[in-house]
Design an enzyme around this catalytic site. Structure first.
Site, mmCIF file in Angstrom:
data_model
loop_
_atom_site.group_PDB
_atom_site.id
_atom_site.type_symbol
_atom_site.label_atom_id
_atom_site.label_comp_id
_atom_site.label_asym_id
_atom_site.label_seq_id
_atom_site.Cartn_x
_atom_site.Cartn_y
_atom_site.Cartn_z
ATOM 1 N N MET A 80 53.633 24.124 49.380
ATOM 2 C CA MET A 80 52.483 23.338 49.815
ATOM 3 C C MET A 80 52.108 23.648 51.268
ATOM 4 S SD MET A 80 53.444 19.671 48.055
ATOM 5 C CE MET A 80 51.919 18.875 48.561
ATOM 6 N N HIS A 81 50.930 23.175 51.652
ATOM 7 C CA HIS A 81 50.448 23.108 53.035
ATOM 8 C C HIS A 81 49.994 24.434 53.644
ATOM 9 C CE1 HIS A 81 52.405 19.258 52.669
ATOM 10 N NE2 HIS A 81 53.613 19.760 52.790
ATOM 11 N N ASP A 237 54.696 22.289 44.644
ATOM 12 C CA ASP A 237 56.020 22.532 44.067
ATOM 13 C C ASP A 237 56.781 21.252 43.739
ATOM 14 O OD1 ASP A 237 56.369 21.906 46.752
ATOM 15 O OD2 ASP A 237 57.446 23.746 47.249
#
Length: 490
Positions: A80-81, A237
């Protein structure tokens, strides 16, 4: 059959499951992280694509061309991110800035000033690992490049663009940007404007279990699949691992030992508690949310220590298992903050520490300290979740760390909860991605999201309780008493 692809930090992992949900094949391809400056973490998206294609080829070789062609849908899971910046021609403008990158700490304070309602809308503190501060850093330090940004995609969604030609994300992954109205499950113009972004630079959103497109003909041909193969919305995830482990109903939870460490509990509504550095995100399934504590370095600490000592994980774990109670009780303490920390400290400058070394300590004692330090980081996360009103008595264990029964037992002892491993636990997000592909192809949630068969149950050992509690308090004291060598001015 259904294909699940998980774009992790250290590898791209993929699985194929059958029409009954059974795991038929598993493969992976390694990735490297570039660290050109202190506290920077970057990867080239082209490397993700090559690793994804290589991994799909490995699965195809395992199953054979004829059987592999029976894949009906593909699901995506991803770290992520991360910020993938594209120009008008959909060309990548710079290496992707990853979740573990902490260069944007000053921009977090600026974002909080610009967006007074940030916590209420996004449900989270501004942390440098999130996407919005990264874009503010780019605007400040690379203004000419920032002016060329036409689209920002998260890592798995850049893979989707290569696979389908479509710019799409899902609410679970988008919730980690600080641009999403997490309760409303849609982009927030207010938060976008606060970081100098616009809605037209964002991908469209679909639930993770919904179709997001189909494979491009050239990708289908290269992978040996039919051209009508559906690509599901997918998930970040954590949410993908939840689907893989069957954590889809309120109160379900799991612990993930991957590059990072995650404690994840499903909620039936948006329950933010940013004061404890707890993440409140959308689940990838409709009308569900989750709370999550995150430590930035978990199984990656073990990999780091093994590289440092030129030993493989299996051999080191065997050495650790030979330690007796006294050796464990007198082992050094290890703070696992190799990349800063999120829950509960929200401290991008926190650093890793071995404390209490003496001449009699051998490699095994330091290895034990690494396992224990990660377990103590998880205790801090669980305490933060409990302070936010979420209680658990049993957790499923997923991710690469689930391969070690010794570590699983140590987690049970330290957290004082039952830890359950499941068949296929190490498949993590890839299994969840494959299940989301099945849902996008018309599968029912009750059928698809069953909990995998249990493999082992680890009950807390009451005999170790007092020793671990004492060491936990010393571990916390070390963090409080010894500031990092390098902070905002370092």
């Amino acid at each position: 059959m259904y294909l699940g692809i998980d774009l992790g930090t250290s590898e791209v992992k993929a699985v194929v499951i059958g029409a009954d949900g059974a795991l038929l094949a598993l493969a992976g391809s390694a990735l490297n992280v570039s660290r050109p400056h202190p506290r920077w973490s970057e990867q080239a998206p082209a490397d993700w694509w090559q690793a994804a294609c290589d991994t799909v080829a490995k699965l195809r070789a395992q199953l054979g061309d004829e059987l592999f062609r029976d894949v009906r849908a593909v699901g995506l899971s991803g770290q992520m991110h991360g910020a993938v910046l594209l120009d008008r021609d959909e060309q990548v403008l710079r290496p992707a800035i990853l979740w573990s990158d902490s260069r944007a700490a000053p921009e977090c304070a600026e974002l909080s000033r610009r967006a007074p309602r940030l916590h209420a809308i996004a449900g989270n503190l501004a942390m440098p690992g999130f996407t919005a501060p990264k874009l503010m850093w780019v605007a400040r330090h690379e203004p000419e490049l920032f002016a060329r940004i036409a689209t920002v995609l998260l890592p798995k969604d850049w893979l989707r663009l290569r696979m389908t030609g479509r710019k799409v994300s899902d609410p679970s992954d988008a919730a980690g940007t600080l641009w999403l109205d997490v309760e409303g499950r849609n982009w927030s113009d207010e938060l976008l404007a606060a970081s100098g972004m616009r809605r037209d630079q964002m991908p469209s959103l679909v639930d993770g279990s919904a179709p997001s497109g189909v494979l491009l003909p050239e990708v289908a041909r290269a992978w040996g699949l039919d051209e009508d193969v559906i690509v599901a919305g997918g998930a970040g995830d954590g949410a993908a691992s939840a689907v893989g482990i069957g954590a889809v109903n309120p109160g379900d939870g799991f612990l993930s030992l991957g590059t990072s460490g995650v404690l994840f509990v499903v909620n039936d509504r948006f329950r933010p508690n940013p004061a404890s550095a707890i993440h409140a995100f959308c689940h990838t399934l409709p009308q569900r949310w989750h709370q999550m504590s995150v430590m930035l370095s978990a199984a990656s600490c073990l990999r780091w220590f093994c590289r440092l000592c030129s030993v493989d994980e299996k051999s080191l774990l065997a050495e650790i298992e030979q330690l007796d109670d006294e050796q464990r009780a007198n082992a050094p303490l290890f703070l696992p903050y190799l990349s800063g920390e999120r829950t509960p400290h929200n401290d991008p400058y926190a650093s890793g520490v071995f404390h209490g070394l003496s001449p009699e300590h051998q490699r095994a004692a330091l290895g034990y300290a690494v396992l224990e330090g990660v377990a103590f980081g998880m205790v801090d996360g669980l305490d933060a979740l409990r302070a936010a009103g979420t209680g658990v008595s049993q957790l499923s264990l997923v991710g690469g760390g689930a391969r070690s029964p010794y570590w699983a037992q140590l987690l049970a002892d330290a957290l004082e909860v039952k830890i359950v491993t499941h068949v296929g636990s190490e498949a993590g997000g890839a299994l969840g991605a494959a299940r989301l592909a099945w849902l996008a192809d018309g599968g029912s949630e009750a059928e698809v999201c069953r909990k995998p068969a249990p493999q082992a149950l680890h009950e807390p050992d009451a005999r170790r309780r007092e020793v671990l509690r004492t060491r936990l308090q010393r571990y916390r004291d070390v963090y409080e008493r010894f500031p990092p060598l390098h902070g905002e001015d370092g």
